[in-house]
Scaffold this motif. Sequence first.
Motif, PDB file in Angstrom:
ATOM      1  N   ARG A 152      40.854  47.404  32.397  1.00 45.42           N
ATOM      2  CA  ARG A 152      41.552  46.107  32.405  1.00 45.42           C
ATOM      3  C   ARG A 152      41.031  45.197  33.510  1.00 45.42           C
ATOM      4  O   ARG A 152      41.620  44.147  33.793  1.00 45.42           O
ATOM      5  CB  ARG A 152      43.059  46.305  32.565  1.00 45.42           C
ATOM      6  CG  ARG A 152      43.490  47.014  33.839  1.00 45.42           C
ATOM      7  CD  ARG A 152      45.004  47.200  33.869  1.00 45.42           C
ATOM      8  NE  ARG A 152      45.459  47.846  35.102  1.00 45.42           N
ATOM      9  CZ  ARG A 152      45.513  49.155  35.302  1.00 45.42           C
ATOM     10  NH1 ARG A 152      45.134  49.988  34.350  1.00 45.42           N
ATOM     11  NH2 ARG A 152      45.950  49.650  36.455  1.00 45.42           N
ATOM     12  N   GLY A 153      39.928  45.593  34.138  1.00 47.31           N
ATOM     13  CA  GLY A 153      39.373  44.814  35.236  1.00 47.31           C
ATOM     14  C   GLY A 153      38.429  43.725  34.765  1.00 47.31           C
ATOM     15  O   GLY A 153      37.984  43.694  33.615  1.00 47.31           O
ATOM     16  N   ARG A 154      38.111  42.831  35.683  1.00 43.21           N
ATOM     17  CA  ARG A 154      37.164  41.751  35.401  1.00 43.21           C
ATOM     18  C   ARG A 154      36.472  41.362  36.696  1.00 43.21           C
ATOM     19  O   ARG A 154      37.127  41.225  37.739  1.00 43.21           O
ATOM     20  CB  ARG A 154      37.889  40.533  34.812  1.00 43.21           C
ATOM     21  CG  ARG A 154      36.984  39.331  34.556  1.00 43.21           C
ATOM     22  CD  ARG A 154      37.741  38.227  33.824  1.00 43.21           C
ATOM     23  NE  ARG A 154      36.935  37.019  33.690  1.00 43.21           N
ATOM     24  CZ  ARG A 154      36.961  35.998  34.539  1.00 43.21           C
ATOM     25  NH1 ARG A 154      37.790  36.034  35.585  1.00 43.21           N
ATOM     26  NH2 ARG A 154      36.196  34.939  34.368  1.00 43.21           N
ATOM     27  N   ILE A 155      35.164  41.228  36.647  1.00 41.15           N
ATOM     28  CA  ILE A 155      34.407  40.757  37.803  1.00 41.15           C
ATOM     29  C   ILE A 155      34.236  39.249  37.665  1.00 41.15           C
ATOM     30  O   ILE A 155      33.509  38.774  36.798  1.00 41.15           O
ATOM     31  CB  ILE A 155      33.039  41.450  37.884  1.00 41.15           C
ATOM     32  CG1 ILE A 155      33.212  42.957  38.069  1.00 41.15           C
ATOM     33  CG2 ILE A 155      32.212  40.865  39.025  1.00 41.15           C
ATOM     34  CD1 ILE A 155      31.927  43.745  37.946  1.00 41.15           C
ATOM     35  N   ASP A 156      34.946  38.517  38.507  1.00 49.15           N
ATOM     36  CA  ASP A 156      34.821  37.058  38.544  1.00 49.15           C
ATOM     37  C   ASP A 156      33.924  36.726  39.726  1.00 49.15           C
ATOM     38  O   ASP A 156      34.358  36.755  40.882  1.00 49.15           O
ATOM     39  CB  ASP A 156      36.195  36.418  38.702  1.00 49.15           C
ATOM     40  CG  ASP A 156      36.143  34.892  38.674  1.00 49.15           C
ATOM     41  OD1 ASP A 156      35.027  34.327  38.743  1.00 49.15           O
ATOM     42  OD2 ASP A 156      37.215  34.260  38.608  1.00 49.15           O
ATOM     43  N   LEU A 157      32.679  36.423  39.446  1.00 51.85           N
ATOM     44  CA  LEU A 157      31.712  36.194  40.520  1.00 51.85           C
ATOM     45  C   LEU A 157      32.046  34.965  41.354  1.00 51.85           C
ATOM     46  O   LEU A 157      31.556  34.826  42.476  1.00 51.85           O
ATOM     47  CB  LEU A 157      30.312  36.082  39.931  1.00 51.85           C
ATOM     48  CG  LEU A 157      29.778  37.390  39.320  1.00 51.85           C
ATOM     49  CD1 LEU A 157      28.571  37.115  38.437  1.00 51.85           C
ATOM     50  CD2 LEU A 157      29.442  38.393  40.415  1.00 51.85           C
ATOM     51  N   ASP A 158      32.875  34.085  40.825  1.00 51.42           N
ATOM     52  CA  ASP A 158      33.304  32.906  41.580  1.00 51.42           C
ATOM     53  C   ASP A 158      34.558  33.169  42.412  1.00 51.42           C
ATOM     54  O   ASP A 158      34.949  32.329  43.217  1.00 51.42           O
ATOM     55  CB  ASP A 158      33.564  31.731  40.625  1.00 51.42           C
ATOM     56  CG  ASP A 158      32.297  31.268  39.936  1.00 51.42           C
ATOM     57  OD1 ASP A 158      31.242  31.235  40.603  1.00 51.42           O
ATOM     58  OD2 ASP A 158      32.351  30.953  38.725  1.00 51.42           O
ATOM     59  N   ASP A 159      35.186  34.323  42.195  1.00 49.64           N
ATOM     60  CA  ASP A 159      36.430  34.628  42.920  1.00 49.64           C
ATOM     61  C   ASP A 159      36.568  36.143  43.078  1.00 49.64           C
ATOM     62  O   ASP A 159      37.554  36.740  42.652  1.00 49.64           O
ATOM     63  CB  ASP A 159      37.630  34.045  42.172  1.00 49.64           C
ATOM     64  CG  ASP A 159      38.912  34.077  42.999  1.00 49.64           C
ATOM     65  OD1 ASP A 159      38.824  34.206  44.239  1.00 49.64           O
ATOM     66  OD2 ASP A 159      40.000  34.010  42.409  1.00 49.64           O
ATOM     67  N   LEU A 160      35.577  36.777  43.693  1.00 49.90           N
ATOM     68  CA  LEU A 160      35.584  38.227  43.849  1.00 49.90           C
ATOM     69  C   LEU A 160      36.787  38.715  44.647  1.00 49.90           C
ATOM     70  O   LEU A 160      37.251  39.847  44.447  1.00 49.90           O
ATOM     71  CB  LEU A 160      34.298  38.690  44.548  1.00 49.90           C
ATOM     72  CG  LEU A 160      33.018  38.697  43.720  1.00 49.90           C
ATOM     73  CD1 LEU A 160      31.830  39.033  44.614  1.00 49.90           C
ATOM     74  CD2 LEU A 160      33.123  39.692  42.579  1.00 49.90           C
ATOM     75  N   GLN A 161      37.284  37.869  45.526  1.00 45.33           N
ATOM     76  CA  GLN A 161      38.347  38.301  46.431  1.00 45.33           C
ATOM     77  C   GLN A 161      39.722  37.739  46.064  1.00 45.33           C
ATOM     78  O   GLN A 161      40.641  37.742  46.878  1.00 45.33           O
ATOM     79  CB  GLN A 161      37.982  37.913  47.864  1.00 45.33           C
ATOM     80  CG  GLN A 161      36.672  38.545  48.317  1.00 45.33           C
ATOM     81  CD  GLN A 161      36.366  38.195  49.733  1.00 45.33           C
ATOM     82  OE1 GLN A 161      37.097  38.555  50.658  1.00 45.33           O
ATOM     83  NE2 GLN A 161      35.293  37.450  49.934  1.00 45.33           N
TER      84      GLN A 161
END
Length: 249
Positions: free
Chosen positions: A129-138
Amino acid sequence: MRVVVTGSSDGIGAEIARVLDGRGHEVVRHARDEAKAARLRDAGAGEVVVGDLASLASTRAMAASLCAGAPFDVVVHNAGWLPPEGPRPVTADGLERTFQVNALSAYLLTALLPLPSRLVYVSSDSIARGRIDLDDLQHETQWTADSAYADSKLAMTAIAFAVARRYPAVRCNAVHPGWIRTKMSGVAAPLDVSAGADTPVWLSTRDDPPTGMFFHDRRVVRLNEQAYDTAVQDALLAACATLTGTPLP
């Protein structure tokens, strides 16, 4: 075989270290602070390294301590943190704590330690259920404990696959240990630590391990296709290099 297991003062990490030690391997355990390290030494644990993975400086000092000894054949990145619900947790480095402990610290240790023959990253099935958002990693724009944990473990998994692709001579894999009874998972979990340690130990010691795969119960599974996206992997490595000031060798 010389092995270091992060997050091995208790839980799954302690069991991984215990089993490997019992099989005659030279195991270096890791504790977050000196008090935990002293308890390990008092219990006869042998060599223990100290490092707070929520601190870049402490993680660097830990890596320097590890590099001062003989090189490792296996590094098991087991340490992890499950955040409580509440305000977004930020470390002294100004980084979201869940991402720093679960993903960025594993990246930094990988970059700083001499490459072993095997790397095992203990992940989670929450990556589904995860997602890597490279614009908002944190998670600066929107934060929940569940999404931060799932996304950080997905980032860790993508880092593992990127490392496997970049260094084909290193047998590098990620693992879902199962829902295990630990301080982090709670007593409702159905499995004990021996089940959680089984696949990481198996990958650490089997004669001819594969590489670049995700395992559960010694079987290959695919839980989130984003982890296999090479463009995402490369961008994530670049972001981690920027955040730590340390590129992979």
